[in-house]
Write a protein that holds these residues in place. Structure first.
Motif, short mmCIF file in Angstrom:
data_model
loop_
_atom_site.label_atom_id
_atom_site.label_comp_id
_atom_site.label_asym_id
_atom_site.label_seq_id
_atom_site.Cartn_x
_atom_site.Cartn_y
_atom_site.Cartn_z
N GLN A 176 0.86 -1.19 0.00
CA GLN A 176 0.00 0.00 0.00
C GLN A 176 0.89 1.23 0.00
N GLU A 177 0.49 2.24 -0.74
CA GLU A 177 1.26 3.47 -0.79
C GLU A 177 1.03 4.26 0.49
N SER A 178 2.11 4.84 1.00
CA SER A 178 2.07 5.56 2.27
C SER A 178 2.45 7.02 2.03
N SER A 179 2.62 7.76 3.11
CA SER A 179 3.22 9.08 2.98
C SER A 179 4.67 8.88 2.53
N HIS A 180 5.35 9.95 2.17
CA HIS A 180 6.73 9.82 1.73
C HIS A 180 7.68 9.49 2.89
N SER A 181 7.25 9.68 4.11
CA SER A 181 8.11 9.56 5.28
C SER A 181 8.67 8.15 5.48
N ILE A 182 9.91 8.08 5.93
CA ILE A 182 10.52 6.79 6.26
C ILE A 182 9.81 6.12 7.43
N HIS A 183 9.04 6.89 8.20
CA HIS A 183 8.35 6.32 9.36
C HIS A 183 7.05 5.62 8.98
N ASP A 184 6.57 5.84 7.77
CA ASP A 184 5.29 5.26 7.35
C ASP A 184 5.43 4.14 6.33
N GLY A 185 6.50 4.16 5.55
CA GLY A 185 6.68 3.17 4.50
C GLY A 185 7.85 2.24 4.75
N SER A 186 8.08 1.34 3.81
CA SER A 186 9.14 0.34 3.94
C SER A 186 10.43 0.75 3.24
N LEU A 187 10.43 1.88 2.54
CA LEU A 187 11.59 2.25 1.75
C LEU A 187 12.43 3.32 2.46
N PRO A 188 13.75 3.24 2.32
CA PRO A 188 14.67 4.18 3.00
C PRO A 188 14.83 5.48 2.22
N MET A 189 13.85 6.35 2.26
CA MET A 189 13.84 7.53 1.42
C MET A 189 15.07 8.42 1.63
N VAL A 190 15.54 8.55 2.86
CA VAL A 190 16.71 9.38 3.11
C VAL A 190 17.94 8.78 2.44
N ALA A 191 18.10 7.48 2.58
CA ALA A 191 19.24 6.81 1.95
C ALA A 191 19.15 6.87 0.42
N ILE A 192 17.93 6.78 -0.11
CA ILE A 192 17.73 6.85 -1.56
C ILE A 192 18.17 8.20 -2.09
N LEU A 193 17.72 9.28 -1.45
CA LEU A 193 18.08 10.62 -1.93
C LEU A 193 19.57 10.89 -1.72
N ASN A 194 20.11 10.38 -0.65
CA ASN A 194 21.54 10.54 -0.40
C ASN A 194 22.36 9.84 -1.49
N LYS A 195 21.90 8.64 -1.89
CA LYS A 195 22.59 7.88 -2.93
C LYS A 195 22.48 8.59 -4.27
N LEU A 196 21.30 9.14 -4.57
CA LEU A 196 21.13 9.90 -5.81
C LEU A 196 22.09 11.08 -5.86
N HIS A 197 22.23 11.77 -4.73
CA HIS A 197 23.16 12.89 -4.65
C HIS A 197 24.60 12.40 -4.83
N GLU A 198 24.91 11.27 -4.22
CA GLU A 198 26.26 10.71 -4.28
C GLU A 198 26.68 10.39 -5.72
N VAL A 199 25.74 9.87 -6.53
CA VAL A 199 26.09 9.50 -7.91
C VAL A 199 25.97 10.69 -8.87
N GLY A 200 25.63 11.86 -8.33
CA GLY A 200 25.63 13.07 -9.13
C GLY A 200 24.33 13.42 -9.83
N PHE A 201 23.23 12.80 -9.42
CA PHE A 201 21.96 13.15 -10.05
C PHE A 201 21.54 14.56 -9.67
N ASP A 202 21.26 15.39 -10.68
CA ASP A 202 20.81 16.76 -10.42
C ASP A 202 19.65 17.15 -11.33
N GLY A 203 18.92 16.16 -11.83
CA GLY A 203 17.82 16.41 -12.75
C GLY A 203 16.49 16.60 -12.05
#
Length: 343
Positions: free
Chosen positions: A276-303
């Protein structure tokens, strides 16, 4: 990263004047929704869409999506003309200044859910998918529709297309995708357009239909087989993350330099091939949103990045998954993470 927002045009209940009030909102992700799959998008109509957005202080930065005709996916001889039409649409989009195009290669159906208003513990509701319910759906009774689908054919045609796919394996569908890319990517290169394929949602076969943009291995194959910076990925955390077996950070690493667009949302795993889709917060869903955005930044994504499907909250009514309030909260949440990791 350029914060962006999906908008369904002048008939959308969510208005551009409201979208522009979201902090740091820059881009609009949209399309021309009444042009049937396979037909050329007229330059003047693209400019009309672009101008309607720029008049409100925002920028049309992504087209989502230019649908791929089923004859291309099926590998029929008639695909050649549809591919030529696709090329011309890319040329017209480039002429209008649009340089990022999201598309998908899902046979027949786009993203699929079994409940559009599944209640969450806080009283809001959101989209959900339950595998056992899917198995009981009659996909040919004419009642199966969802907000994300391109409904360019009626039930009688749907039956014939479903029958045609019985002879298409995953390997054949992948071959047809590569065939398409080998012909359109040279035009994308000439026009400085970034094509960004969206993962299958959910990332497994449904209704007996094959799906191939489902995991790291397949994404790597697609990017390597047509090795061009114009051939890229729309990284959708919610689509790929619906399968707990997908390591999202590994996928970002594998696709680094070729991620052209990001859909950021969270899901809560509720069972085998169910979520089920949740809020974007890491506290409501199963996905590590902070780690995901950090990884995107790490690989240079700026789009461009956009909050994806949101809950319906505060008694809002509208297109399921595409209300204003929760997606605005999602954008603000994502901006907070982005501001922190950039320090």
């Amino acid at each position: 990263m350029e914060m962006s927002f999906r908008w369904y045009g002048l008939d959308d209940k969510v208005k551009l004047d409201h979208i522009r009030q979201i902090p740091q909102m820059k881009g609009i992700v949209s399309a021309i929704y009444d042009i049937p799959a396979g037909e050329v998008w007229d330059y003047e109509r693209i400019m009309s869409l672009k101008n309607s957005i720029s008049d409100h202080g925002l920028r049309l930065n992504v087209i989502e999506s230019v649908p791929v005709h089923e004859d291309i996916k099926l590998g029929r001889t008639t695909r050649e003309q549809y591919i030529e039409n696709y090329k011309q649409t890319l040329r017209n989009l480039s002429k209008a200044g649009v340089k990022t195009v999201c598309y998908n290669f899902m046979p027949v159906f786009d993203w699929t859910r079994t409940n559009l208003q599944d209640q969450l513990p806080d009283g809001s509701n959101s989209l959900s998918y339950h595998e056992q319910e899917v198995k009981q759906i009659d996909r040919l009774d004419g009642k199966l529709t969802l907000p994300g689908w391109d409904l360019s054919f009626q039930t009688d045609k749907l039956k014939s297309i479903m029958e045609a796919y019985k002879s298409v394996s995953e390997d054949q569908l992948m071959e047809n995708l590569i065939y398409f890319l080998e012909r359109v990517i040279p035009v994308a290169e000439e026009e400085d357009i970034k094509l960004a394929i969206h993962p299958d949602d959910p990332p497994w076969n449904i209704f007996g239909l094959p799906r191939v943009v489902t995991c790291k291995e397949n994404i790597e194959y697609i990017l390597q087989k047509v090795d061009s910076s114009s051939n890229g990925l729309t990284f959708c955390s919610g689509s790929l993350g619906s399968n707990p077996e997908n390591d999202l950070l590994e996928i970002i690493e594998a696709a680094k330099g070729r991620i052209h667009f990001v859909h950021a949302r969270n899901v809560k795993w509720t069972g085998d091939r169910s979520f089920q889709e949740s809020s974007h917060s890491i506290h409501d869903g199963s996905l590590p949103m902070v780690a995901i955005l950090n990884k995107l930044h790490e690989v240079g994504f700026d789009g461009p990045i956009r909050p994806d499907h949101g809950r319906m909250i505060w008694d809002e009514e509208g297109r399921p998954g595409y209300g204003l309030y929760d997606r605005a909260l999602g954008a603000t949440y994502l901006n907070g993470i982005i501001d922190t990791i950039k320090q």
